[in-house]
Design a protein around this motif. Structure first.
Motif: not given
Lengths: 116, 113
Positions: A31, A33, A35, A95, A97, A99-108
């Motif tokens: 995934y 994103y 922002y 991300l 990804a 399942g339900a605990n989709t984990g954390e986003l890693f940002f640039g």
């Protein structure tokens, strides 16, 4: 450690010009994103992307915005005709990804866009 | 609609003081919760996360957070701050099973040496 990379780090453009911000997400993430953070304000969700299509977008993400994954590594945000209010820091995130605990986003590190 | 509130926008502390940053969210379902930190000129980095289990979670650099479901809160704490903790702190919420992450407005922490 794998990381999300973004270019350019800072772009200055004239109102009405097109801008493309580039991101290389972490290679096994699914995934992606965008922002944005207007100076002094909150981090706002723009769009998420999965399996080569937009999975969700916010009200901010109007027809002036588009995203693309032109190849296997880059993920781009295009602003067709920039406005003064588009001036902000734009963050790409990815991300893995799971399942339900989709984990954390890693940002640039972000791309600062200044529209004059 | 989901939202995340961080009530403290700016916090100034002296070194060795204790820190507590508030985070409240509005959402009726089950959530995953996160705290991110943004050091000056750097990207957002994960401090800690809560998915399930023990509501007191420990993160990096001595930070911890407590999930209180009845209060829809996930406050960040550190018993003794250091000058190097000067940064902006963001709380984030993700509804379980979805891929949308909502961030709070952030709290800018300044620690005086």
């Amino acid at each position: 450690e794998p990381e999300v990379t973004q270019t350019p780090s800072h772009q200055v453009t004239q109102m009405g010009q097109e801008v493309i911000l580039r991101c290389v997400p972490i290679s096994n993430h699914l995934y992606f994103y965008w922002y944005r953070q207007i100076l002094g304000q909150k981090v706002e969700f723009l769009v998420s992307f999965y399996n080569n299509e937009i999975s969700e977008k916010s009200e901010i993400f109007d027809d002036q915005f588009s995203v693309e994954r032109p190849d296997g590594s880059n993920f781009t945000l295009k602003i067709r005709s920039t406005k003064l209010e588009d001036s902000a820091m734009y963050f790409c995130a990815s991300l893995i990804a799971r399942g339900a605990n989709t984990g954390e986003l890693f940002f640039g590190e972000g791309s600062r866009l200044t529209v004059l | 609609a989901q939202s995340v509130s961080q009530h403290n926008h700016h916090v100034i502390l002296s070194e060795a003081a204790s820190l507590e940053l508030g985070c409240n969210y509005s959402y009726g379902g089950t959530v995953n919760l996160f705290w991110y930190v943004q050091y000056p000129g750097q990207h957002l980095q994960l401090l800690l996360k809560y998915f399930s289990g023990d509501p007191l979670v420990k993160g990096i650099k001595g930070f911890e957070a407590e999930f209180i479901k009845s209060k829809f809160s996930f406050n960040l704490r550190k018993p003794s701050v250091q000058w190097s903790d000067t940064a902006e702190y963001f709380c984030a919420v993700n509804s379980k099973g979805t891929y949308k992450y909502i961030f709070g407005t952030g709290t800018r922490l300044k620690v005086l040496a």
